[in-house]
Design an enzyme around this catalytic site. Structure first.
Site, PDB file in Angstrom:
ATOM      1  N   TYR A 297      38.945 -71.498  56.583  1.00  0.00           N
ATOM      2  CA  TYR A 297      37.861 -72.415  56.207  1.00  0.00           C
ATOM      3  C   TYR A 297      36.492 -71.786  56.474  1.00  0.00           C
ATOM      4  CZ  TYR A 297      35.310 -76.890  55.908  1.00  0.00           C
ATOM      5  OH  TYR A 297      34.446 -77.912  55.568  1.00  0.00           O
ATOM      6  N   ASP A 298      36.328 -71.272  57.705  1.00  0.00           N
ATOM      7  CA  ASP A 298      35.012 -70.744  58.085  1.00  0.00           C
ATOM      8  C   ASP A 298      34.574 -69.614  57.147  1.00  0.00           C
ATOM      9  OD1 ASP A 298      35.786 -72.339  60.171  1.00  0.00           O
ATOM     10  OD2 ASP A 298      35.341 -70.901  61.755  1.00  0.00           O
ATOM     11  N   GLU A 299      35.488 -68.677  56.908  1.00  0.00           N
ATOM     12  CA  GLU A 299      35.091 -67.531  56.084  1.00  0.00           C
ATOM     13  C   GLU A 299      34.996 -67.912  54.602  1.00  0.00           C
ATOM     14  OE1 GLU A 299      33.726 -65.288  57.470  1.00  0.00           O
ATOM     15  OE2 GLU A 299      34.742 -64.626  59.294  1.00  0.00           O
TER      16      GLU A 299
ATOM     17  N   ARG B 179      41.378 -85.592  61.788  1.00  0.00           N
ATOM     18  CA  ARG B 179      40.076 -85.461  62.433  1.00  0.00           C
ATOM     19  C   ARG B 179      39.932 -86.485  63.553  1.00  0.00           C
ATOM     20  NH1 ARG B 179      36.021 -83.954  57.473  1.00  0.00           N
ATOM     21  NH2 ARG B 179      37.445 -85.142  56.196  1.00  0.00           N
TER      22      ARG B 179
ATOM     23  N   GLY C 298      38.254 -82.570  76.944  1.00  0.00           N
ATOM     24  CA  GLY C 298      37.404 -83.538  76.238  1.00  0.00           C
ATOM     25  C   GLY C 298      35.922 -83.328  76.462  1.00  0.00           C
TER      26      GLY C 298
END
Ligand code: UDP
Length: 318
Positions: A147-149, A188, A209
C-alpha cells in the site's frame, strides 16, 4: 443545471461514495468506475434513480474510457490494512497501472485531476506532526509496503504527469477517516471497536494501545477534497484532523458513546504498525481556508446509527 461531468474511480468505496454525493449536490454529473473488489454497491444504492449518476463495474487496471469528463477523482484502491494485505498485488496494480489509466483520461480530455493519497506515505514517521515536506520513513519490503509504496508511486506518477504533460493535478494526503458506510469488517480500528462494543465483545487493542492516530470525520474530509479540487495547488496537501488520540483513548470514547460494558483485550501489535500519526495542516488552513470541525466523540455519535444498523443487518443474515 450544469452539464459538468466528473469521474470517480473507486467511487463505490466509503470515501468515494460520499464524494459522489457531494459532487451531485454541487450540480455535477457523476460517473463511478469500480471493480467492487472492496467497494460495495450498497454505498451507491440510494443513487439508483438519480439521472445524473452512472455506475460502471470495471477494473481500471484494464484500459478504459468513459467519454469526456471535466474532472477525474482517482480514489480506487483497497485502503484498510486487512484489505490491502488480502489483495496486495491488486493494490500495487491499481496504484501503478490504474493510476496511469486515470491520468491518461485526465490528459486526453484536459480534465482536472485529484488523487486520494495517504499518510502512509510518511510510514512510521520520525518527524511529528507530519508536514507535507517530510519524505517519510517507509519499509519498502514490509507487509504494509504494497500500500505505502503503491501510493508513493501514485504520487510520483501524478507529479510526473504535471511536469511532463502539464496535467492539472492535486494530491490529498488522507489521515484516518471514519464515518457511515465504512465496512464493519474491514479491520480498521473504528469499525472493529464499534462492532465489538455494540455486540458486547472485547475491544481488541493491538500492542499496548499507546500508538496514536488522528481521526477525521468523513464530512470534514469531503469538504477538504472539494476545496482542494477547486484550488491551484499541485503538490500534496494533508487533509486530516490534527486531534491525536492513543488507540486506548479511542477505545474509551467508543465505550462511552455506545454505553457498552465491553472490556479491552490486548492483542499483538502488527509488524511495522506506525507508532504515531498527526497531520500538520498549516498548508490546508492557509491555502484552502479548511480545517476540520467535528471532534472524535461527535463524529462517532454521528456514526452510531449506521454502525448499529450494520451490526443488526449482519446478525440477521447469520
Ligand atoms: N488497531 C487496534 N485494534 C483493532 C484494529 C486496529 O488496536 O482492532 C490499531 C492498529 O494497530 C493501529 C491503529 O489501530 O495502530 C489504526 O489501525 P487501522 O487499521 O484503523 O489503520 P492504520 O492507521 O494502521 O492504517
Amino acid at each position: 443545471m450544469s452539464q459538468r461531468r466528473a469521474l470517480i474511480t473507486g467511487g463505490a468505496g466509503f470515501l468515494g461514495s460520499h464524494l459522489a454525493d457531494a459532487l451531485l449536490s454541487e450540480g455535477w454529473n457523476v460517473v463511478v468506475v469500480d471493480n467492487l473488489l472492496t467497494g460495495r454497491p450498497a454505498n451507491l444504492a440510494h443513487l439508483s434513480r438519480e439521472p445524473r449518476f452512472e455506475f460502471i463495474e470495471k477494473d481500471i487496471c484494464q484500459p478504459f474510457d468513459v467519454g469526456k469528463v471535466e474532472y477525474v477523482f482517482h480514489f480506487a484502491s483497497p485502503a484498510s490494512p486487512e484489505d490491502y494485505h488480502a489483495h496486495g498485488i491488486e493494490t500495487l496494480q491499481v496504484g501503478s497501472i490504474g493510476t496511469f489509466h486515470a491520468l491518461e483520461i485526465a490528459r486526453k480530455y484536459g480534465a482536472k485531476y485529484l488523487v486520494s493519497s495517504t499518510s502512509e506515505c510518511y510510514g512510521d514517521p520520525l518527524e511529528h506532526p507530519q508536514k507535507e515536506t517530510y519524505w517519510g520513513h517507509v519499509n519498502p519490503v514490509g507487509p504494509r509496503s504494497v500500500y505505502d509504496e503503491a501510493k508513493r508511486f501514485t504520487e510520483a506518477a501524478t507529479v510526473a504527469y504535471r511536469r511532463y504533460h502539464n496535467v492539472d493535478v492535486r494530491i490529498a494526503r488522507i489521515f484516518n477517516t471514519y464515518g457511515p458506510r465504512m465496512q464493519i469488517r474491514d479491520g480498521r480500528v473504528v469499525p472493529n471497536f464499534m462492532r465489538q462494543a455494540l455486540t458486547g465483545r472485547d475491544l481488541t487493542v493491538y500492542g499496548n494501545g499507546n500508538q496514536t492516530r488522528s481521526f477525521c470525520y468523513v464530512s470534514d474530509e469531503i469538504e477538504g477534497f472539494l476545496r482542494l479540487a477547486k484550488s491551484d495547488e499541485h503538490m500534496p496537501v494533508n487533509i486530516g484532523n490534527p486531534n491525536e488520540f492513543t488507540i486506548l483513548e479511542c477505545a474509551q470514547v467508543v465505550l462511552k458513546i455506545t454505553e457498552s460494558k465491553s472490556r479491552i483485550r490486548h492483542e499483538p501489535l502488527p509488524q511495522d504498525d506506525p507508532r504515531q500519526r498527526r497531520p500538520d495542516i498549516t498548508k490546508a488552513r492557509e491555502l484552502l481556508g479548511w480545517e476540520p470541525k467535528i471532534d472524535l466523540e461527535t463524529g462517532l455519535r454521528l456514526s452510531l446509527d449506521y454502525f448499529k444498523n450494520a451490526v443488526a443487518a449482519e446478525s440477521a443474515v447469520r
